[in-house]
Design a protein around this motif. Structure first.
Motif, PDB file in Angstrom:
ATOM      1  N   UNK A 361       0.814  -1.222   0.000  1.00  0.00           N
ATOM      2  CA  UNK A 361       0.000   0.000   0.000  1.00  0.00           C
ATOM      3  C   UNK A 361       0.848   1.273   0.000  1.00  0.00           C
ATOM      4  N   UNK A 362       2.161   1.146   0.237  1.00  0.00           N
ATOM      5  CA  UNK A 362       3.068   2.294   0.201  1.00  0.00           C
ATOM      6  C   UNK A 362       4.114   2.039  -0.873  1.00  0.00           C
ATOM      7  N   UNK A 363       4.443   3.071  -1.663  1.00  0.00           N
ATOM      8  CA  UNK A 363       5.387   2.898  -2.775  1.00  0.00           C
ATOM      9  C   UNK A 363       6.728   2.365  -2.279  1.00  0.00           C
ATOM     10  N   UNK A 403       6.950   9.646   7.359  1.00  0.00           N
ATOM     11  CA  UNK A 403       5.699   9.053   7.851  1.00  0.00           C
ATOM     12  C   UNK A 403       4.489   9.865   7.386  1.00  0.00           C
ATOM     13  N   UNK A 404       4.624  11.169   7.358  1.00  0.00           N
ATOM     14  CA  UNK A 404       3.531  12.003   6.833  1.00  0.00           C
ATOM     15  C   UNK A 404       3.334  11.773   5.339  1.00  0.00           C
ATOM     16  N   UNK A 405       4.437  11.538   4.616  1.00  0.00           N
ATOM     17  CA  UNK A 405       4.338  11.192   3.195  1.00  0.00           C
ATOM     18  C   UNK A 405       3.618   9.853   3.024  1.00  0.00           C
ATOM     19  N   UNK A 406       3.886   8.913   3.927  1.00  0.00           N
ATOM     20  CA  UNK A 406       3.185   7.619   3.900  1.00  0.00           C
ATOM     21  C   UNK A 406       1.688   7.820   4.124  1.00  0.00           C
ATOM     22  N   UNK A 407       1.344   8.685   5.064  1.00  0.00           N
ATOM     23  CA  UNK A 407      -0.075   8.984   5.312  1.00  0.00           C
ATOM     24  C   UNK A 407      -0.751   9.503   4.050  1.00  0.00           C
ATOM     25  N   UNK A 408      -0.074  10.407   3.348  1.00  0.00           N
ATOM     26  CA  UNK A 408      -0.663  10.997   2.137  1.00  0.00           C
ATOM     27  C   UNK A 408      -0.870   9.939   1.056  1.00  0.00           C
ATOM     28  N   UNK A 409       0.104   9.016   0.923  1.00  0.00           N
ATOM     29  CA  UNK A 409      -0.050   7.950  -0.078  1.00  0.00           C
ATOM     30  C   UNK A 409      -1.222   7.038   0.274  1.00  0.00           C
ATOM     31  N   UNK A 410      -1.393   6.751   1.549  1.00  0.00           N
ATOM     32  CA  UNK A 410      -2.498   5.892   1.977  1.00  0.00           C
ATOM     33  C   UNK A 410      -3.839   6.579   1.777  1.00  0.00           C
ATOM     34  N   UNK A 411      -3.898   7.873   2.033  1.00  0.00           N
ATOM     35  CA  UNK A 411      -5.142   8.634   1.805  1.00  0.00           C
ATOM     36  C   UNK A 411      -5.479   8.687   0.318  1.00  0.00           C
ATOM     37  N   UNK A 412      -4.445   8.873  -0.509  1.00  0.00           N
ATOM     38  CA  UNK A 412      -4.668   8.934  -1.964  1.00  0.00           C
ATOM     39  C   UNK A 412      -5.181   7.583  -2.482  1.00  0.00           C
TER      40      UNK A 412
END
Length: 415
Positions: A361-363, A403-412
């Motif tokens: 789920x994360x690049x 970690x905030x970048x991970x959050x954004x990828x998961x939201x997208x």
């Protein structure tokens, strides 16, 4: 022939001696082993966590309450109204008693460092005075001295509210005696003082004598795949892979918030010297909470603990808090050489952000950057403490960013 016969007799005599020595050694080893096993068995079983022992302990507490020896805002619910009901014993560890109970339909945890109220040091001042007004000023001073002794902090009268409120009424001596037993428990002082300033410590619900109640939260476990059992803490909605990854990301960010908070938001830095999953828990909103602070120390106390004689750096290790040995004067440095973030990266984040754990789920590039950042964060820092602090601040900032970048990828991915 006489020579051969003499040789046989000598060999027989030596064999008998060897056999006797072997039997004596075997008997001595058996005796030592049996004694050791008996002592270990007695030690283990005397501290075994049983319902019978827990019921007996609480019955003794209520007996002391009815005799007027102790009191507290939860005594009536525990001993009379039966609104605070025993559920199970969680563990007895190093003298600490931890019990799960049900209070008005909500699970809570009862804690005490010792079983019996009379085991705590009695405040002799209670036997010497009869007037509450005469006692008040002296008690405030003694509370402040106890806090300084335990935490290494100097508190003014205005900041002692959670630990001290003016005692009035017929049972004021029982109130003061109960308060004094609680003040002899470091964890109670920490939780009481910090609960109004920090969301990362347990909330104290109330007390009865030497037992105090705190909120019940789901603790972590090193053997658990996600460290925290998310289904128990948040509910069955977190059973899917994507939901678990999102939860772990949120919990990791909460750990960073806690590190930043303990480093900067008090008058002195708070050091955690026993960092392991079992000493943390999560609330329903995935906030990380320190639930065992027996090995937590503010900066003044930490310096006192670390500053000791040494012949090498290994003498300057106090659980997860390390210092460096100055071989010229054979003294450990008073300043901690590692920090909370470094140990959390090593003991908790490595479990989540390992090369062996792939998260679809994360690049993949972001996963690699996270793994590298955690690896760098967990490494021992430079010997120069100023440079080490700068490295740690960089690690904290980078981990926040990733970690905030991970959050954004998961939201997208959800959108």
């Amino acid at each position: 022939m006489r020579g051969v016969f003499g040789f046989k007799r000598l060999r027989l005599k030596m064999w008998r001696r060897c056999t006797l020595l072997f039997l004596l050694c075997w008997a001595a080893c058996w005796l030592l082993g049996s004694t050791f096993l008996f002592l270990v068995r007695r030690s283990v079983f005397s501290e075994r966590c049983t319902d019978e022992k827990s019921h007996r302990m609480l019955a003794r507490l209520c007996l002391d309450y009815r005799k007027g020896s102790l009191t507290g805002d939860l005594c009536e619910d525990l001993c009379v109204a039966q609104k605070l009901v025993y559920k199970q014993c969680l563990y007895y560890d190093r003298g600490k008693k931890v019990i799960q109970a049900d209070w008005k339909g909500q699970p809570v945890i009862l804690k005490s460092k010792k079983e019996i109220f009379s085991s705590y040091q009695r405040l002799r001042l209670l036997d010497e005075v009869e007037s509450q007004d005469v006692l008040e000023t002296e008690l405030l001073l003694m509370v402040a001295l106890e806090v300084k002794n335990v935490l290494g902090l100097e508190l003014s009268n205005t900041t002692m509210g959670p630990l001290w409120s003016r005692r009035r009424g017929l049972h004021w001596k029982a109130q003061v005696a109960s308060m004094w037993s609680l003040l002899q428990q470091e964890e109670y002082i920490y939780f009481s003082l910090l609960q109004d300033f920090s969301k990362h410590v347990l909330q104290v619900i109330g007390s009865c004598g030497h037992f105090y109640a705190v909120e019940y939260l789901t603790a972590g476990h090193a053997w658990h795949k996600t460290i925290f059992p998310l289904e128990d803490a948040v509910g069955p909605a977190f059973t899917g892979t994507k939901s678990k990854v999102k939860a772990i990301t949120d919990i990791a960010l909460s750990f960073l918030d806690m590190v930043n908070h303990f480093d900067n938001d008090f008058s002195h830095r708070l050091h955690l010297c026993d960092i392991k999953p079992e000493n943390f828990a999560i609330r329903n909103d995935l906030t990380v909470v320190a639930i065992d602070v027996d090995m937590a120390f503010f900066e003044p106390k930490m310096r006192d603990i670390l500053e000791q004689n040494c012949t090498g750096d290994e003498d300057c290790n106090f659980f997860d808090c390390f210092s460096k040995c100055d071989l010229r004067i054979k003294k450990c440095g008073a300043e901690r050489a590692n920090n909370n973030l470094q140990v959390i990266c090593d003991k908790i984040f490595r479990h989540w952000f390992s090369p062996n754990l792939r998260r679809p789920t994360i690049s993949f590039p972001l996963q690699l950057r996270l793994q590298k950042a955690v690896h760098e964060c967990a490494k021992p820092g430079p010997k120069d403490l100023t440079q080490h602090q700068q490295t740690s601040l960089h690690s904290l900032s980078e981990l926040y960013h990733l970690l905030q970048a991970s959050q954004r990828e998961l939201q997208k991915a959800d959108g």
